[in-house]
Design an enzyme around this catalytic site. Structure first.
Site, mmCIF file in Angstrom:
data_model
loop_
_atom_site.group_PDB
_atom_site.id
_atom_site.type_symbol
_atom_site.label_atom_id
_atom_site.label_comp_id
_atom_site.label_asym_id
_atom_site.label_seq_id
_atom_site.Cartn_x
_atom_site.Cartn_y
_atom_site.Cartn_z
ATOM 1 N N HIS A 12 0.868 -1.184 0.000
ATOM 2 C CA HIS A 12 0.000 0.000 0.000
ATOM 3 C C HIS A 12 0.900 1.227 0.000
ATOM 4 C CE1 HIS A 12 -3.729 -2.289 0.672
ATOM 5 N NE2 HIS A 12 -2.869 -3.173 1.135
ATOM 6 N N GLU A 61 10.776 2.032 8.910
ATOM 7 C CA GLU A 61 10.967 0.692 9.464
ATOM 8 C C GLU A 61 12.273 0.620 10.247
ATOM 9 O OE1 GLU A 61 10.636 -2.425 6.554
ATOM 10 O OE2 GLU A 61 11.039 -4.014 8.025
ATOM 11 N N LEU A 65 -7.180 8.980 6.101
ATOM 12 C CA LEU A 65 -8.395 8.187 6.317
ATOM 13 C C LEU A 65 -8.853 7.492 5.039
ATOM 14 C CD1 LEU A 65 -10.934 7.324 7.850
ATOM 15 C CD2 LEU A 65 -11.831 9.621 7.564
ATOM 16 N N ARG A 87 -7.734 -5.653 3.503
ATOM 17 C CA ARG A 87 -7.013 -6.477 4.473
ATOM 18 C C ARG A 87 -7.880 -7.055 5.585
ATOM 19 N NH1 ARG A 87 -3.028 -8.150 1.352
ATOM 20 N NH2 ARG A 87 -1.828 -6.430 0.481
#
Lengths: 326, 326, 326, 326
Positions: free
Chosen positions: D95, D102, D191, D201
């Site tokens: 996505h 990360e 959003l 998902r």
């Protein structure tokens, strides 16, 4: 020229042809990358070009689209050259997933070409969705509107010529040109995002003028990737989403039985539909979805309708003010 | 209100204040998410709020920016409410990595508010970069230009009022409004992309009018994330890239020795610089980079310059045509 | 096949050729859209293909790149088929502006092909930038590391075969495969974003393994858009940014005079450089920028190094576990 | 802290709480910007905070969602801190419209924490959609699988410790860690794009492990923007799209009459449904859509289920190898 890239005869036939849109605009497909087979190839991550039957490609492409597996369709790319009024360009540019190069009014003199709505598109504000037009053409008003516009445009052109004639910076000279003036750009987008653009812009709630462009581009896409186009028509354009409440209503009238569907006897009036959790406006929308559909639009392009690039180039060129800088 | 979110007093102080820009425009910071500490926290992927010394945060943020580790700065977000002439909005919207909601001329009546350039910004087309303005203000022309504009705008306003007064669809009525009419939008962007926007739009080659907005937004950012702002000034705004050829030239004049830099005696004239692989235009650019720099711009915002939201709201409201629909 | 699209013989020559990277990986250019001429055409928003001199195209492309006018270079698109270890894929995918279709381990059985680092790349953690490797190869450790890896990989392969042999869901069977297993994908990106990817990934601070892929892709780009490639080398790859403080230091050693540059006598030692506002680390970076540059990398691709798609396809196919589902 | 930003008590209540997911993972909402009122405010481009009735806000938000006016919902932003197995992270990162930072295995030592599937999720490859799992848990195989995994993981951990203990570069030491190892990141998204992520998902065809994360995030969103959440459930999650052919079938069984819906007597068996242009697989999908729906999922979060950040921080910290570098 000779290439080893995937090539598509139906797309080649219209490549570089300039299709007129509105009174002075155009759309031309100037390049493309890939076709339906490349969507399939990406989905399978396969090596080289195998020989697949079209029916398999079609089945896969329909499956992918139905189930929102959209990434393979990002592997096809289309590039357009377009000219449109600025108020259309302002709606168009809201689609951010495209690449765009617009003619620069800071650098170049602008062609003074204006869009003039036809009488039949000259309509009143529609009360229903509160943001479009509808009803019978306002034929009587149209003539006066055109006259008012023409007068204002003459003044606008004259002012622009006066300003650039006095060497005022072009970025300033242009600020009083109206939104009806034509601009142009190169616009490049992948198939997935183009389908999204087209679904929104071919739609009846979209402004008539941008719809005219979207319809021609849909016809171009139909030639670049016919199976993806067909799946889009069946699942997106002529398909409809049903909400949780709408499904609840449907299930009261239709039952699944023995591997088929069966109508249950009965009727749901407005109150019953609202009882399924639908707001009044949603009831109207549901009835509209189940009413007999309008005929499918035909987006097929006739290459004979196209005109050579040079013709548009010359017309734009001629509309650029001739200035002797003083 | 009480919150457990990261909160920044300097940003809170100007939150929701409307800063005037140009004659009728404004920028207001209406919300923000995070600050310099959140850039650091993302870079370290740490749990909760530790106690870090500001000097450590500063060092990390400068390191990240210098070495193009830009993802941590995407973790801060700013939301603005802005009003600007349409020709400015058209440049602004080209930055695609932002979220935007613009006032809709299809749905609502537009306030008839026009931008009028001041005499000192009324300049000639600049011959140097061929796309901006420069030189002394064209003071004599300015008065006539204003008069021409005013006249055209009166007609434009009158036509718009006539059209919407006759209930012509708003999406059509607006098409002859000039690009100098004000529009407004909500605009939300992350810190990384905002810094990119600001670098391009605070730049002297950017059009004066959009620069005026960018400068105010830079001042807002300075309050939201002061260390990121400072690093941006030092590395992006007041820093310069040197090409392979330019470095070759520099190395002929400056040597690295004993952990320091030493000027080698000597001079490179124009021909010698071109001999390093620079085109004539690049030689000019190199000289410009090494010439004494202009003073650093001061973007600090004075909260006293702001005006209440209601004042702008009222002014816009009053400029919307009063129509009795016939 | 015959096409009317812009076509590039140097790119056609390597189209669909699979270039080996690392021990089992590859990169193949499988499609492209446009070339340098299309960057120019987009920048000028011109009609059709004119006849331009290459020198004009080159000058424009260099100007655009130097001045961050990057949108025209978004008009060229490249599509690659690549196979790489998963730990490389994880770094690669961080570039979000590309389209990607990866081989699915939920749907298909995975080829059990692992990446094995060569002894000369087997190095210690580097103390300097704290996130890479450096120093002499750890030759003695290498043999034991390989042995440990081989043993673990045998077990990993055996477990995967055991799981899928018992029809355990593939999405679960794969979860203990190591990050050194190869995956593959189609990857499509525009020229502008590819140049950004390459600048970061060809860089010496990037992990050796992804750099190996980036270098081959740079060679492919060199054939698709040689002038854009050359400009990228000169302005991005072999160019360097100088901060405000670094420029202040330079200006103490170099003066602009009479349309040229002149070294001022003098020397700035470490303390003097820090006095220009540079942190200790920035002083090191400045000295590094002005030290004699490393030789320019040669990215030229030798088509003879490529191997046919079928060879890689067969090798991958053979590494897929043969399972009789019990 | 005190703020003038839009603040949401239900979101504040869980802000910074770490909710466990799977055996060692978590999701925490660490920041948010805006709520339903800000979606409305953007849609209306209004000044400041007016007093609107919730029913009006709800109606507008439902209208916007139903009609694909998605830009206002981009005005709300959420930021999460999450820890998940790498194979989950690989699906998640697809996505692209989110910001992510990360934990770096090049820079830091990795905690050796592995995901172990529970017996009830240990299922066979499903024959129906060919890419997931289904059927009864393979309880007998599970024990052996766990044993095999445990053994391989001990070896993997030992190898990693041996490598970093000998100061081998971390970027190399990690390459044989399995995809079941946990990683973590900061993840920020608006959003609109979060709703898209959640729809894909939370779906039953998504892999169980990522679904577990999505469900918790849905519960967080429900607190940040409850009306947008509710509209998403009704229109996206529990709604279904119907294709052109499916609509044709429905219209044979249901008629619009007198402002309501009426079931026409009759039945469409499999052959009749295929006669409406549906492929066999589409017939199955249609029957599934009209069959009684599964109960609505309850995403409500219980704050009591959360654990303090420090607990996870400590657990991860303890799983990092203790190395005396030799």
């Amino acid at each position: 020229m000779e290439t080893r890239r995937p090539t598509n005869p139906a797309a080649e036939e219209i490549l570089g042809l300039y299709f007129p849109v509105l009174d002075h605009g155009f759309v031309a497909l100037v390049d493309y990358m890939g076709s339906d087979e490349d969507v399939e190839r990406a989905a399978r991550v396969s090596y080289g070009y195998g020989t697949r039957r079209t029916s398999q490609t079609r089945g896969l492409i329909r499956y992918l689209r139905r189930h929102d597996h959209t990434t393979p369709s990002e592997m096809v790319e289309l590039k357009f050259h377009c000219a449109m009024p600025i108020f259309v360009a302002r709606q168009w540019i809201r689609h951010r997933t495209a690449n765009v190069n617009e003619y620069s009014g800071r650098y170049s003199l602008l062609p003074l070409v204006y869009y003039r709505p036809e009488a039949e598109q000259f309509q009143a504000q529609t009360p229903s969705n509160r943001q479009g037009r509808g009803g019978d053409p306002l034929t009587e008003l149209h003539a006066e509107a055109i006259e008012r516009w023409e007068q204002a445009r003459r003044q606008s052109s004259e002012n622009y010529e006066w300003l650039v004639g006095h060497d005022v910076a072009r970025e300033l000279a242009r600020i009083d040109l109206p939104l009806s003036v034509y601009t142009q750009w190169y616009w490049k987008i992948d198939l997935h995002n183009l389908l999204h653009f087209l679904r929104l812009r071919v739609d009846a709630h979209s402004q008539y003028e941008i719809r005219a462009f979207a319809r021609v581009m849909a016809g171009m896409l139909q030639r670049v990737a016919p199976l993806s186009f067909e799946a889009w028509v069946d699942y997106a354009l002529a398909g409809k989403p049903f909400s949780r409440g709408e499904l609840a209503a449907l299930r009261k009238l239709v039952a699944v039985s023995d591997g088929g569907l069966e109508a249950r006897a009965g009727r749901l009036d407005r109150a019953a539909l609202e009882g399924c959790g639908l707001m009044p406006r949603e009831v109207d929308e549901l009835l509209e979805k189940l009413a007999p559909p309008p005929p499918l639009e035909d987006f097929a392009l006739d290459p004979a309708a196209a005109r050579p690039a040079e013709e548009f180039a010359r017309r734009m060129e001629e509309a650029v003010p001739r200035v002797d800088r003083r």
